[in-house]
Enzyme design. Structure first.
Site, PDB file in Angstrom:
ATOM      1  N   LEU A  86      52.533  38.598  45.024  1.00  8.44           N
ATOM      2  CA  LEU A  86      51.566  39.149  45.808  1.00  8.44           C
ATOM      3  C   LEU A  86      52.024  39.117  47.562  1.00  8.44           C
ATOM      4  CD1 LEU A  86      48.368  37.695  44.009  1.00  8.44           C
ATOM      5  CD2 LEU A  86      49.525  39.961  43.394  1.00  8.44           C
ATOM      6  N   PHE A 107      48.253  39.783  37.274  1.00 10.76           N
ATOM      7  CA  PHE A 107      48.982  40.815  37.696  1.00 10.76           C
ATOM      8  C   PHE A 107      50.433  40.670  37.291  1.00 10.76           C
ATOM      9  CE2 PHE A 107      45.480  41.687  40.415  1.00 10.76           C
ATOM     10  CZ  PHE A 107      45.867  42.803  41.218  1.00 10.76           C
ATOM     11  N   CYS A 165      48.893  33.328  50.308  1.00  8.33           N
ATOM     12  CA  CYS A 165      49.085  33.814  48.807  1.00  8.33           C
ATOM     13  C   CYS A 165      50.224  32.585  48.136  1.00  8.33           C
ATOM     14  CB  CYS A 165      50.041  34.981  48.700  1.00  8.33           C
ATOM     15  SG  CYS A 165      49.357  36.642  49.158  1.00  8.33           S
ATOM     16  N   ASP A 170      57.276  30.217  53.301  1.00  8.94           N
ATOM     17  CA  ASP A 170      57.538  30.172  51.873  1.00  8.94           C
ATOM     18  C   ASP A 170      58.457  28.862  51.531  1.00  8.94           C
ATOM     19  OD1 ASP A 170      57.341  32.234  49.126  1.00  8.94           O
ATOM     20  OD2 ASP A 170      59.030  30.619  48.844  1.00  8.94           O
ATOM     21  N   LYS A 188      40.950  27.248  42.584  1.00  7.57           N
ATOM     22  CA  LYS A 188      40.764  28.568  43.102  1.00  7.57           C
ATOM     23  C   LYS A 188      39.150  28.526  43.174  1.00  7.57           C
ATOM     24  CE  LYS A 188      45.027  30.188  42.936  1.00  7.57           C
ATOM     25  NZ  LYS A 188      45.456  30.649  44.181  1.00  7.57           N
ATOM     26  N   TYR A 196      43.341  24.560  37.716  1.00 11.10           N
ATOM     27  CA  TYR A 196      43.529  25.734  38.475  1.00 11.10           C
ATOM     28  C   TYR A 196      42.321  26.462  38.839  1.00 11.10           C
ATOM     29  CZ  TYR A 196      45.973  30.141  39.448  1.00 11.10           C
ATOM     30  OH  TYR A 196      46.397  31.309  40.060  1.00 11.10           O
ATOM     31  N   ASP A 204      56.109  24.218  53.450  1.00  7.19           N
ATOM     32  CA  ASP A 204      55.617  23.660  52.497  1.00  7.19           C
ATOM     33  C   ASP A 204      54.096  23.413  52.675  1.00  7.19           C
ATOM     34  OD1 ASP A 204      54.482  22.261  50.156  1.00  7.19           O
ATOM     35  OD2 ASP A 204      56.357  20.512  50.324  1.00  7.19           O
ATOM     36  N   VAL A 205      53.336  24.089  51.971  1.00  9.52           N
ATOM     37  CA  VAL A 205      51.827  24.013  52.307  1.00  9.52           C
ATOM     38  C   VAL A 205      51.273  22.576  52.215  1.00  9.52           C
ATOM     39  CG1 VAL A 205      51.553  26.374  52.298  1.00  9.52           C
ATOM     40  CG2 VAL A 205      50.986  25.194  50.267  1.00  9.52           C
TER      41      VAL A 205
END
Length: 259
Positions: free
Chosen positions: A18, A198, A85, A37, A169, A165, A58-59
């Site tokens: 995405l 997706f 994303c 990324d 979210k 998850y 790295d988030v």
């Protein structure tokens, strides 16, 4: 907000799926884009393919995110657009029995926490940094910036094994309006997309038969979503100045079954 060569954007998780589709759509519209990324190889490849700037990020780390924003801003200027994303998950039931031994197992707390840190905290970490940067800008047509976050159908229709998850979210959905309200006086809009199933690299291990079965679960159109359809909605959220504080499902009207 107008998307053209004067606009700088950051896309987290922008090297694939995405995120990459969104990078391509933004670049096609003329925007300058920085790809955040973790993977240096795919990130550099995506940047070369799209004419973007790659910033390894790295988030999960304050230091890594701060460094990535500093590099992006040095290369393309202060971003007015952030699309988050980056994320991921695991599949572990809350408690279960081994089919052969009968051993009872529980969802390890550290693995639950990791999913929340990656998705919810990782998104919020990028939002806070980007918001602070956008606040230094002068408004254009009344607004300083736009953010698009990514949740999932699992936020409301979590399947078996998706407790972490779903929680992660759902938290992104839950904080969308609050963040939009927090940033409203600064002229920064915030919205969230809640994708269904997706066709992304996460589906790489699925057989054609599995993909067909998954697509058949979608009422209409009976197929998996294409990443370009996510990108299309993200760009509409950016362009439409009255789009704020909303979470929009993009899922072909699917409501996920328990498994």
């Amino acid at each position: 907000m107008k998307i053209d060569a004067s606009l700088a954007a950051v896309v987290t998780g922008g090297a694939s799926g995405l995120g990459l589709a969104t990078v391509k759509a933004l670049r096609a519209a003329g925007a300058k884009v920085a790809i955040f990324d973790r993977n240096p190889e795919s990130g550099a490849r995506a940047a070369e393919e799209t004419g973007s700037v790659f910033c390894e990020c790295d988030v999960l780390s304050d230091e890594s995110v701060d460094a990535a924003f500093a590099r992006a801003r040095a290369a393309i200027g202060q971003e007015r657009v952030l699309v988050c994303c980056a994320g991921g998950g695991n599949a572990i039931r809350t408690a279960s029995r081994d089919k052969e031994t009968g051993e009872i197992r529980i969802f390890p707390s550290d693995k639950f926490e990791w999913v929340l840190k990656l998705n919810t905290v990782g998104t919020f970490r990028c939002v806070t940094r980007s918001a602070a940067g956008m606040m230094t800008l002068e408004p254009v047509d009344g607004e300083r910036g736009v953010m698009v976050n990514t949740a999932s159908a699992a936020a409301t229709d979590g399947q078996m094994g998706q407790a972490a998850y779903s929680a992660a979210k759902a938290a992104i959905v839950g904080m969308t309006l609050t963040i939009a309200r927090d940033l409203s006086r600064e002229g920064i809009r915030v919205n969230t997309i809640q994708p269904g199933i997706f066709h992304t690299p996460a589906m790489a291990g699925a057989t054609p038969k599995m993909l067909e079965a998954l697509g058949a679960m979608v009422p209409f159109p009976p197929r998996l979503g294409d990443a370009s359809e996510y990108a299309s909605l993200a760009l509409e959220m950016i362009r439409n100045g009255y789009f704020n504080g909303e979470t929009v499902r993009l899922d072909g009207a699917i409501r996920m079954q328990p498994r």
